[in-house]
Design an enzyme around this catalytic site. Structure first.
Site, PDB file in Angstrom:
ATOM      1  N   ASP A  54      42.745  45.837  27.645  1.00  0.00           N
ATOM      2  CA  ASP A  54      43.056  44.449  27.993  1.00  0.00           C
ATOM      3  C   ASP A  54      42.344  43.463  27.074  1.00  0.00           C
ATOM      4  OD1 ASP A  54      44.718  45.225  30.065  1.00  0.00           O
ATOM      5  OD2 ASP A  54      43.138  45.158  31.569  1.00  0.00           O
ATOM      6  N   GLY A  55      41.101  43.758  26.734  1.00  0.00           N
ATOM      7  CA  GLY A  55      40.356  42.874  25.847  1.00  0.00           C
ATOM      8  C   GLY A  55      41.003  42.741  24.482  1.00  0.00           C
ATOM      9  N   ASN A 123      44.107  34.719  30.751  1.00  0.00           N
ATOM     10  CA  ASN A 123      43.562  35.094  32.057  1.00  0.00           C
ATOM     11  C   ASN A 123      42.919  33.927  32.789  1.00  0.00           C
ATOM     12  OD1 ASN A 123      44.331  37.745  32.260  1.00  0.00           O
ATOM     13  ND2 ASN A 123      42.305  38.616  31.914  1.00  0.00           N
ATOM     14  N   THR A 168      44.119  38.810  38.861  1.00  0.00           N
ATOM     15  CA  THR A 168      43.711  40.184  39.157  1.00  0.00           C
ATOM     16  C   THR A 168      42.482  40.590  38.352  1.00  0.00           C
ATOM     17  OG1 THR A 168      45.277  40.999  37.505  1.00  0.00           O
ATOM     18  CG2 THR A 168      46.027  40.931  39.787  1.00  0.00           C
ATOM     19  N   ALA A 169      41.858  39.617  37.673  1.00  0.00           N
ATOM     20  CA  ALA A 169      40.685  39.921  36.853  1.00  0.00           C
ATOM     21  C   ALA A 169      39.421  39.376  37.523  1.00  0.00           C
ATOM     22  CB  ALA A 169      40.886  39.354  35.449  1.00  0.00           C
ATOM     23  N   SER A 171      38.620  36.528  38.817  1.00  0.00           N
ATOM     24  CA  SER A 171      38.854  35.788  40.056  1.00  0.00           C
ATOM     25  C   SER A 171      38.945  36.725  41.259  1.00  0.00           C
ATOM     26  CB  SER A 171      40.140  34.959  39.942  1.00  0.00           C
ATOM     27  OG  SER A 171      40.448  34.315  41.161  1.00  0.00           O
ATOM     28  N   LEU A 172      39.633  37.840  41.095  1.00  0.00           N
ATOM     29  CA  LEU A 172      39.761  38.808  42.186  1.00  0.00           C
ATOM     30  C   LEU A 172      38.396  39.372  42.563  1.00  0.00           C
ATOM     31  CD1 LEU A 172      41.623  40.509  44.042  1.00  0.00           C
ATOM     32  CD2 LEU A 172      41.756  42.179  42.175  1.00  0.00           C
ATOM     33  N   SER A 173      37.583  39.680  41.555  1.00  0.00           N
ATOM     34  CA  SER A 173      36.246  40.216  41.817  1.00  0.00           C
ATOM     35  C   SER A 173      35.366  39.213  42.552  1.00  0.00           C
ATOM     36  CB  SER A 173      35.574  40.611  40.500  1.00  0.00           C
ATOM     37  OG  SER A 173      36.299  41.634  39.857  1.00  0.00           O
TER      38      SER A 173
END
Length: 270
Positions: A54-55, A123, A168-169, A171-173
């Site tokens: 992803d990075g 993101n 899902t990145a 923010s989700l955490s």
């Protein structure tokens, strides 16, 4: 069709021989294949084959969006949430590119303005306390407005503003909700807020967000898609809105967003 290959060199499998093998396949199908090592090459392409995680995709998302280059991601990394293919599906990805008959999925991006500069994020943007060196700061006080209306004064470690893709990145955490990719929305998520009422807020992507420090002149980091792009020491306003550009991904028939959540994030059991 001009096809570029962008590879993450930290993966030893992605050596020159690997590049030559892919180039040979694409050349035999009538595609012009180039190694995409800089912006000048990327802006001349029709499709960019991204080999990494992803990075790796986030590293080239801005350039691809600005120049209208379509992305095909093949996962060599850990998560690979932004990729549609795994390493063992590379041949399938090459067939789709060579055929040239594909559909694309558009993902919205953020435009972040501060100090006369503009940054773009696929993101999220994070306005966060500095955690290193002499600039280390504890909780920060941030004032947030949406369309000129005060949302809250947040005493926290910072704020995250995410696109549906970024929901899902980080923010989700941090406790944010998942936004499906087709939503025309953004989400603002506080990081470790010192409040019982501070919660993530979902709002229209047609809105404009403005954030500035209050009370304390702490050092902040402005982080765009995981990279610190500015260190902020003053009370200037950070403006966030939906960007005029979007990122285009070549899609695969039958891909299901909720299946990907289950497989990649293991959020729930079927």
């Amino acid at each position: 069709m001009k096809v570029g290959i962008y590879r993450n060199y930290k993966y030893t499998a992605l050596n020159d021989e690997y590049f030559k093998r892919i180039s040979s396949v694409l050349d035999s199908c009538g595609c012009e294949c180039l190694e995409a090592e800089n912006t000048d090459v990327i802006k001349s392409l029709d499709v960019l084959l991204v080999l990494g995680g992803d990075g790796t995709i986030l590293a080239v998302a801005k350039e691809c969006a600005v120049y209208g280059v379509k992305i095909v991601g093949v996962n060599f990394g850990h998560m690979g949430f932004l990729t549609d293919f795994e390493e063992n599906q590379l041949d399938d990805a090459l067939k789709i590119i060579a055929k040239g008959d594909f559909e694309t999925v558009k993902r919205s991006m953020l435009s972040i303005e501060y100090g006369g500069k503009v940054h773009y994020a696929l993101n999220e943007v994070v306005i966060q306390r500095c955690t290193t060196g002499n600039a280390f700061s504890n909780t920060v006080n941030l004032h947030a407005e949406i369309d000129g209306l005060t949302v809250d004064n947040f005493s926290s470690d910072g704020l995250i503003i995410s696109t549906p893709t970024g929901s899902t990145a980080y923010s989700l955490s941090a406790g944010g909700s998942i936004l499906t990719p087709n939503l025309e929305a953004l989400i603002m998520t506080p990081i470790c807020p010192h409040s019982l009422h501070s919660r993530p807020i979902v709002f229209s992507d047609k809105s404009v967000v403005r954030i500035n420090q209050t009370e304390k002149n702490c050092t902040l980091n402005l982080i765009v898609d995981g990279r610190v792009v500015e260190t902020l020491n003053g009370f200037d306003v950070i403006t966030v809105r939906k960007a005029e550009y979007c990122c285009q991904f070549i899609s695969v028939d039958g891909n299901n967003f909720f299946d990907k959540l289950f497989i990649k994030l293991n959020i729930w059991s079927k």
